[in-house]
Design an enzyme around this catalytic site. Structure first.
Site, PDB file in Angstrom:
ATOM      1  N   HIS A   5       0.861  -1.186   0.000  1.00  0.00           N
ATOM      2  CA  HIS A   5       0.000   0.000   0.000  1.00  0.00           C
ATOM      3  C   HIS A   5       0.895   1.233   0.000  1.00  0.00           C
ATOM      4  O   HIS A   5       2.014   1.205   0.518  1.00  0.00           O
ATOM      5  CB  HIS A   5      -0.868  -0.044   1.266  1.00  0.00           C
TER       6      HIS A   5
ATOM      7  N   ASP B 208       3.209  -3.927   8.175  1.00  0.00           N
ATOM      8  CA  ASP B 208       1.952  -3.217   7.958  1.00  0.00           C
ATOM      9  C   ASP B 208       0.831  -4.225   8.207  1.00  0.00           C
ATOM     10  O   ASP B 208       0.531  -5.063   7.369  1.00  0.00           O
ATOM     11  CB  ASP B 208       1.901  -2.684   6.519  1.00  0.00           C
TER      12      ASP B 208
ATOM     13  N   GLN C 147      -4.262  -5.085   7.103  1.00  0.00           N
ATOM     14  CA  GLN C 147      -5.130  -6.122   6.548  1.00  0.00           C
ATOM     15  C   GLN C 147      -4.910  -7.479   7.214  1.00  0.00           C
ATOM     16  O   GLN C 147      -5.492  -8.478   6.776  1.00  0.00           O
ATOM     17  CB  GLN C 147      -4.890  -6.242   5.034  1.00  0.00           C
TER      18      GLN C 147
ATOM     19  N   CYS D  26      -4.719   2.357  -3.746  1.00  0.00           N
ATOM     20  CA  CYS D  26      -3.485   2.910  -3.167  1.00  0.00           C
ATOM     21  C   CYS D  26      -2.325   1.932  -3.326  1.00  0.00           C
ATOM     22  O   CYS D  26      -1.527   1.724  -2.410  1.00  0.00           O
ATOM     23  CB  CYS D  26      -3.682   3.276  -1.700  1.00  0.00           C
TER      24      CYS D  26
ATOM     25  N   LYS E 268     -10.538  -0.705  10.572  1.00  0.00           N
ATOM     26  CA  LYS E 268     -10.659  -1.916   9.752  1.00  0.00           C
ATOM     27  C   LYS E 268     -11.007  -3.134  10.605  1.00  0.00           C
ATOM     28  O   LYS E 268     -11.141  -4.242  10.075  1.00  0.00           O
ATOM     29  CB  LYS E 268      -9.371  -2.166   8.977  1.00  0.00           C
TER      30      LYS E 268
END
Length: 410
Positions: free
Chosen positions: A121, A198, A201, A364, A224
């Site tokens: 991302h 990261d 997700q 993104c 999220k």
């Protein structure tokens, strides 16, 4: 197994869009919020609203207890050693920028290497791009396999003794690929590099244990994972955080201020300048309670089952391409796709007219779009409130879009 009545906890789902019951398939962008989270935020503003840490009055103490209580919930949720390792931020983007600006500027120099992947991302690409430019370092990319996964052989070939930072997504927001973070962390450490994850997700979708992964930093967002927007977390190993300088200065993060010199509070507060995101942290704490009541293993299995069901049924549509691993066990709960000769924005518009919310665009992740040799894709992403009926509606909607544009272009 996720209970059938789980949707009843999400008030926003009880509505029609363009005359159809809402099917929300955009949780990778932001998840919906259960009533428990909404009520926790409402309760704070109705009965506890006050600034934290500073006051000695009752409301201040209540607010501080709730705010710091949320930090402890997060510590347990990711199995950090201490609440000192849990920094509240505005989200994943802010957390990653803190690592790049504080740790990166101190530890990366000319000729050093920063290693990422093509699936990142922009939030986990641009900070390293800018740091490399500033320091004269080299930004290197680990190439992907044809199915959008990473091979450990290519990881080993890319990371060298010059590598100072390795940063990558726990799971791709486009491909759904779940990366072998534990194994890659071990490779990074063999070369003296730190591992930045990261987790935007990943953390909302499967059990995350930072001590087992041994990663040095982990960033994720509350919105999220059933929490509110504007709140996120940076986890960092205490030994690293203690030697990092803050990147924002002002109230809350100071110990002593003189005319020409100042000192900072201890961890975690030295990284939380200004009035913190109190309601957001409390809401995130409530979201964690909600997710843990369901069980992260249950959530992971539910999403894998939905992904398998979706891929099996979407593959029956002629001219539809699915990106990323075809094996649901190797991917998180999303499916990114394109219909031949139909722009993904047009696909998303037709689906919206049928009450189905998906994401369309470059997500993104423009370097990844280039790697996929397309400018944009459509994406359906699943969470705890989705079921097979939602997938059936999606597949029916895609058939409608295909037929509509076939007629238009005849």
């Amino acid at each position: 197994m996720i209970k059938d009545d789980i949707r009843s906890y999400f008030p926003i789902l009880n509505q029609e869009i363009n005359g159809h019951p809402l099917v929300y398939l955009d949780s990778a962008a932001t998840s919906q919020k259960p009533i428990q989270v909404i009520e926790a935020i409402k309760n704070y503003y109705e009965f506890e609203n006050s600034n934290v840490h500073r006051g000695v009055h009752t409301l201040g103490n209540r607010a501080t207890d709730s705010y710091e209580g949320a930090r402890e919930k997060i510590r347990k949720f990711i199995n950090a050693n201490s609440t000192e390792e849990i920094i509240f931020t505005r989200g994943t983007t802010t957390a990653l920028n803190i690592v790049a600006q504080s740790y990166g500027r101190t530890h990366v120099g000319e000729g050093d290497e920063i290693v990422i992947t093509y699936m990142e991302h922009h939030s986990n690409l641009i900070p390293w791009q800018q740091l490399a430019k500033e320091k004269g370092a080299t930004l290197k990319y680990i190439d992907l396999e044809s199915d959008g996964t990473l091979s450990l052989e290519k990881v080993r070939a890319t990371i060298t003794d010059k590598t100072k930072i390795v940063s990558m997504a726990y799971a791709s927001n486009v491909l759904g690929t779940i990366n072998p973070i534990k194994e890659i962390t071990a490779i990074a450490h063999e070369h003296g590099a730190v591992m930045v994850v990261d987790g935007a997700q990943g953390v909302p979708h499967f059990k995350t244990d930072v001590q087992d992964l041994d990663c040095d930093f982990l960033a994720f967002s509350g919105h999220k994972m059933c929490g509110p927007t504007g709140i996120g977390v940076l986890y960092g190993k205490k030994a690293l955080l203690e030697n990092m300088e803050p990147v924002e200065f002002g109230g809350e993060m100071i110990d002593f201020v003189g005319l020409h010199e100042s000192t900072w509070k201890e961890l975690p507060w030295k990284f939380e300048g200004g009035t913190p995101i109190i309601a957001g942290a409390i809401g995130l704490g409530a979201a964690i309670d909600f997710l843990q009541e369901i069980g992260m293993d249950t959530i992971e299995k539910h999403e894998h089952d939905l992904s398998r069901y979706a891929i099996d049924h979407m593959q029956t549509i002629k001219g539809l391409s699915i990106y990323g691993p075809q094996d649901p066990a190797k991917r998180s709960g999303l499916v990114t796709f394109n219909l031949d000769d139909v722009h993904p924005h047009d696909v998303a518009t037709v689906l919206d007219m049928n009450g189905i919310a998906v994401r369309a665009g470059h997500h993104c992740a423009q370097p990844l779009m280039k790697w996929l040799q397309c400018t944009a894709t459509a994406r359906a992403s699943f969470y705890i409130y989705n079921n097979e009926e939602d997938i059936d509606r999606l597949v029916a909607g895609l058939r409608t879009a295909k037929e509509y544009f076939a007629d238009v272009f005849e």
